[in-house]
Design a protein around this motif. Structure first.
Motif, PDB file in Angstrom:
ATOM      1  N   THR A 204       0.807  -1.432   0.030  1.00  0.00           N
ATOM      2  CA  THR A 204       0.032   0.134   0.035  1.00  0.00           C
ATOM      3  C   THR A 204       0.665   1.087   0.078  1.00  0.00           C
ATOM      4  O   THR A 204       0.610   2.034  -0.659  1.00  0.00           O
TER       5      THR A 204
ATOM      6  N   GLY B 168       0.396   0.424  -4.187  1.00  0.00           N
ATOM      7  CA  GLY B 168      -0.467  -0.821  -4.868  1.00  0.00           C
ATOM      8  C   GLY B 168       0.006  -1.284  -6.125  1.00  0.00           C
ATOM      9  O   GLY B 168       0.852  -0.802  -6.831  1.00  0.00           O
TER      10      GLY B 168
ATOM     11  N   THR C  41       3.617  -4.744  -4.933  1.00  0.00           N
ATOM     12  CA  THR C  41       3.470  -5.980  -4.198  1.00  0.00           C
ATOM     13  C   THR C  41       4.651  -6.895  -4.158  1.00  0.00           C
ATOM     14  O   THR C  41       5.013  -7.308  -3.101  1.00  0.00           O
TER      15      THR C  41
END
Length: 226
Positions: free
Chosen positions: A149, A153, A158
């Motif tokens: 986050t 994102g 990730t």
């Protein structure tokens, strides 16, 4: 970047800093007194902080994967996948680490377990709390989710979060395993992190169970002197 997204990233950064800060500060504070329990005390403390932060955001650990599986049989099948991935990661990164660093094992941290039934039972209790649930929930579920986050994102963020979590996981083991152990555990953390984003966000149980199983085998071997 809209105001809501910016607020979400700032909140995630604050949560991540608090949990990582707790993990580091508590362990470093306890380490001068005990090498055996510094890690467990820090993860227990961080679990309290992380649980509070999730609750404050209207979430819980189920939102990060700790929920009742749709099928325990499928979960057991995924455990086989995770175990094979662990073996491959340990062997692969172990071979790389052997080239550059001396393998110091656990530096005597768990020597007291050998032939000591009370010590063995105590360490097994830690295996199935600190060494399975706490580490998977913190280093995979919480750190990866929050770091992703913070980084904005998306797939790239990730994957970067998985890498950062793996580096931190390796660092956490450096104090008694040296650079060899840090590289191996970091590599295992990398593979486990990839598995987490594959299916662990929906069902983290295979990671928890395999982590606990592997640690149980290791400590049982120590107890038996094998």
């Amino acid at each position: 970047m809209d105001a809501e997204t910016n607020q979400s990233r700032q909140s995630a950064l604050g949560d991540l800093a608090l949990v990582v800060g707790t993990l580091v500060a508590v362990k470093q504070s306890v380490l001068p007194f005990t090498i055996v329990y510094a890690g467990p005390v820090s993860t227990f403390s961080a679990m309290i902080v992380a649980t509070f932060l999730l609750y404050r955001r209207g979430l819980n650990w189920a939102a990060l994967g700790l929920r009742k599986p749709d099928s325990w049989w499928r979960t057991l099948g995924l455990c086989v996948v995770v175990f094979l991935a662990f073996v491959g990661a340990a062997a692969g990164f172990g071979a790389i680490a052997d080239i550059f660093f001396e393998d110091v094992g656990a530096s005597g941290r768990f020597d007291f377990v050998k032939g000591n039934l009370p010590g063995y039972l105590l360490i097994m209790a830690l295996v199935w709390t600190h060494g399975s649930f706490f580490e998977e929930l913190l280093f995979r579920a919480f750190v990866i989710t929050k770091a992703s986050t913070v980084l904005g994102g998306g797939r790239g963020a990730t994957l970067a979060a998985v890498l950062l979590a793996a580096v931190f996981f390796g660092y956490r083991h450096y104090y008694y395993q040296g650079m060899h152990g840090a590289l191996v555990t970091g590599g295992i953390g990398l593979v486990f992190g990839l598995i987490y984003i594959w299916f662990g966000k929906r069902n983290i149980w295979p990671l928890v169970l395999v982590h606990g199983l592997v640690n149980s085998i290791s400590q049982t071997q120590r107890f038996l002197g094998a």
